[in-house]
Design a protein around this motif. Structure first.
Motif, PDB file in Angstrom:
ATOM      1  N   ARG A 205       0.849  -1.247   0.147  1.00 39.59           N
ATOM      2  CA  ARG A 205       0.040  -0.075  -0.032  1.00 39.59           C
ATOM      3  C   ARG A 205       0.782   1.248   0.019  1.00 39.59           C
ATOM      4  NH1 ARG A 205      -5.518  -1.311   1.188  1.00 39.59           N
ATOM      5  NH2 ARG A 205      -5.973   0.830   0.901  1.00 39.59           N
ATOM      6  N   VAL A 206       1.898   1.062   0.591  1.00 42.08           N
ATOM      7  CA  VAL A 206       2.621   2.306   0.764  1.00 42.08           C
ATOM      8  C   VAL A 206       3.405   2.567  -0.547  1.00 42.08           C
ATOM      9  CG1 VAL A 206       5.074   3.183   1.662  1.00 42.08           C
ATOM     10  CG2 VAL A 206       3.242   2.368   3.280  1.00 42.08           C
ATOM     11  N   LYS A 207       3.892   1.434  -1.331  1.00 49.72           N
ATOM     12  CA  LYS A 207       4.284   1.722  -2.554  1.00 49.72           C
ATOM     13  C   LYS A 207       3.129   2.286  -3.745  1.00 49.72           C
ATOM     14  CE  LYS A 207       8.173  -1.636  -2.354  1.00 49.72           C
ATOM     15  NZ  LYS A 207       8.625  -3.050  -2.982  1.00 49.72           N
ATOM     16  N   GLU A 208       1.978   2.145  -3.311  1.00 49.25           N
ATOM     17  CA  GLU A 208       0.985   2.782  -4.098  1.00 49.25           C
ATOM     18  C   GLU A 208       0.647   4.207  -3.724  1.00 49.25           C
ATOM     19  OE1 GLU A 208      -2.301   0.029  -3.398  1.00 49.25           O
ATOM     20  OE2 GLU A 208      -1.337  -1.555  -4.541  1.00 49.25           O
ATOM     21  N   GLY A 209       1.368   4.640  -2.594  1.00 47.49           N
ATOM     22  CA  GLY A 209       1.423   6.118  -2.306  1.00 47.49           C
ATOM     23  C   GLY A 209       0.668   6.459  -1.138  1.00 47.49           C
ATOM     24  N   GLU A 210       0.222   5.341  -0.418  1.00 48.70           N
ATOM     25  CA  GLU A 210      -0.653   5.496   0.817  1.00 48.70           C
ATOM     26  C   GLU A 210      -0.116   6.134   1.872  1.00 48.70           C
ATOM     27  OE1 GLU A 210      -4.414   3.542   3.079  1.00 48.70           O
ATOM     28  OE2 GLU A 210      -3.693   2.939   1.265  1.00 48.70           O
ATOM     29  N   THR A 211      -0.675   6.783   2.792  1.00 42.31           N
ATOM     30  CA  THR A 211       0.052   7.455   4.081  1.00 42.31           C
ATOM     31  C   THR A 211       0.291   6.276   5.004  1.00 42.31           C
ATOM     32  OG1 THR A 211       0.091   9.005   6.059  1.00 42.31           O
ATOM     33  CG2 THR A 211      -2.104   8.320   5.015  1.00 42.31           C
ATOM     34  N   ILE A 212       1.241   6.114   5.784  1.00 46.34           N
ATOM     35  CA  ILE A 212       1.322   5.428   7.183  1.00 46.34           C
ATOM     36  C   ILE A 212       0.545   5.622   8.209  1.00 46.34           C
ATOM     37  CG2 ILE A 212       3.914   4.783   6.368  1.00 46.34           C
ATOM     38  CD1 ILE A 212       4.606   6.532   9.085  1.00 46.34           C
ATOM     39  N   ILE A 213      -0.147   6.959   8.151  1.00 49.44           N
ATOM     40  CA  ILE A 213      -0.954   7.350   9.243  1.00 49.44           C
ATOM     41  C   ILE A 213      -2.266   6.317   9.488  1.00 49.44           C
ATOM     42  CG2 ILE A 213      -2.076   9.134  10.393  1.00 49.44           C
ATOM     43  CD1 ILE A 213       0.858   9.231  10.568  1.00 49.44           C
ATOM     44  N   GLY A 214      -2.615   5.678  10.150  1.00 46.07           N
ATOM     45  CA  GLY A 214      -3.950   4.889  10.269  1.00 46.07           C
ATOM     46  C   GLY A 214      -3.680   3.369   9.587  1.00 46.07           C
ATOM     47  N   LEU A 215      -2.304   3.448   9.045  1.00 46.91           N
ATOM     48  CA  LEU A 215      -2.157   2.273   8.190  1.00 46.91           C
ATOM     49  C   LEU A 215      -1.207   1.189   9.091  1.00 46.91           C
ATOM     50  CD1 LEU A 215      -2.182   0.231   5.606  1.00 46.91           C
ATOM     51  CD2 LEU A 215      -0.382   1.663   4.754  1.00 46.91           C
ATOM     52  N   TYR A 216      -0.050   1.799   9.694  1.00 48.27           N
ATOM     53  CA  TYR A 216       1.042   1.345  10.340  1.00 48.27           C
ATOM     54  C   TYR A 216       1.489   2.085  11.563  1.00 48.27           C
ATOM     55  CZ  TYR A 216       5.174  -1.332  11.127  1.00 48.27           C
ATOM     56  OH  TYR A 216       6.362  -1.941  11.370  1.00 48.27           O
TER      57      TYR A 216
END
Length: 236
Positions: A205-216
């Motif tokens: 998901r991060v490689k797709e451009g998503e923020t880490i906030i709330g994700l990790y």
């Protein structure tokens, strides 16, 4: 150790295991300062069999002591059980070698899956080409008799500032080595597999451009739902 646990630990990183142990209050399980002599492309996993060195005293450590069939270094090599990892407390001393290629070759031929020292190995380039996993701090040519005496076999030791008890589960990856207390190895392996699956999802998901906030770490229900779909899709 259960074979199922071994297989799980073969597929997780030392970093992930360190986090799982940290959650249980175990902060000093990584053997500090060691790295692969030659990375084999797969994890080293096995129960610990230990050897302890102490400071050498000159009248006890002439070169002729290696002729003694009861010399602890030689006995450790010849008695380490197949499937085990020989872990050596070398006092974080790499000024003299913990072992060389002949002894490590013998350990390999007897079925040892790995060897770890917080000192150094002589013949390191040759050891790097062996099939057995090996970890040390740096190459060291002088014989161990120079400043170390092998004195204790299969007893609690310290290796790179980490406590190691016989039977603890040792895991090494491309970075370093960690010690898992034997009584929690099964649950740590299960948790690490789960953590690894989620971390792989996060990286994608991060490689797709998503923020880490709330994700990790995961704090959003939507990410949990997306992760479930991702696992089903990827067979994880």
């Amino acid at each position: 150790m259960k074979e199922e646990t071994r297989e799980k630990l073969m597929g997780v990183s030392v970093a992930t295991l360190a986090t799982a142990l940290f959650k249980r209050g175990l902060r000093n399980q990584v053997i500090q300062g060691v790295h692969p002599v030659g990375w084999k492309g797969k994890n080293m996993v096995g129960p610990a069999f230990t050897l302890r060195y102490m400071p050498a005293r000159e009248d006890r450590n002439p070169i002729t002591c290696f002729r003694n069939a009861d010399h602890p270094q030689r006995v450790a090599i010849e008695s380490c059980p197949p499937g085990s990892v020989l872990v050596m407390d070398s006092r974080k001393q790499a000024a003299a070698a913990s072992a060389g290629d002949i002894l490590i070759t013998r350990l390999m031929m007897r079925g040892g899956v790995g060897v770890v020292t917080d000192g150094g190995f002589r013949d390191a380039a040759t050891i790097a080409d062996l099939e057995i996993a090996a970890y040390h701090t740096r190459p060291s040519s002088p014989t161990n008799l120079t400043n170390n005496e092998a004195i204790g076999i299969n007893e609690p030791i310290g290796c790179g500032d980490a406590p190691v008890f016989p039977g603890d589960i040792i895991v090494g990856d491309a970075d370093c080595v960690i010690v898992i207390p034997a009584d929690i190895a099964d649950e740590i392996a299960d948790e690490a597999v789960e953590m690894t699956a989620y971390e792989d999802f996060v990286v994608e998901r991060v490689k797709e451009g998503e923020t880490i906030i709330g994700l990790y770490p995961c704090t959003k229900d939507q990410h949990q739902a997306d992760f479930k779909v991702w696992r089903e899709k990827n067979g994880r």
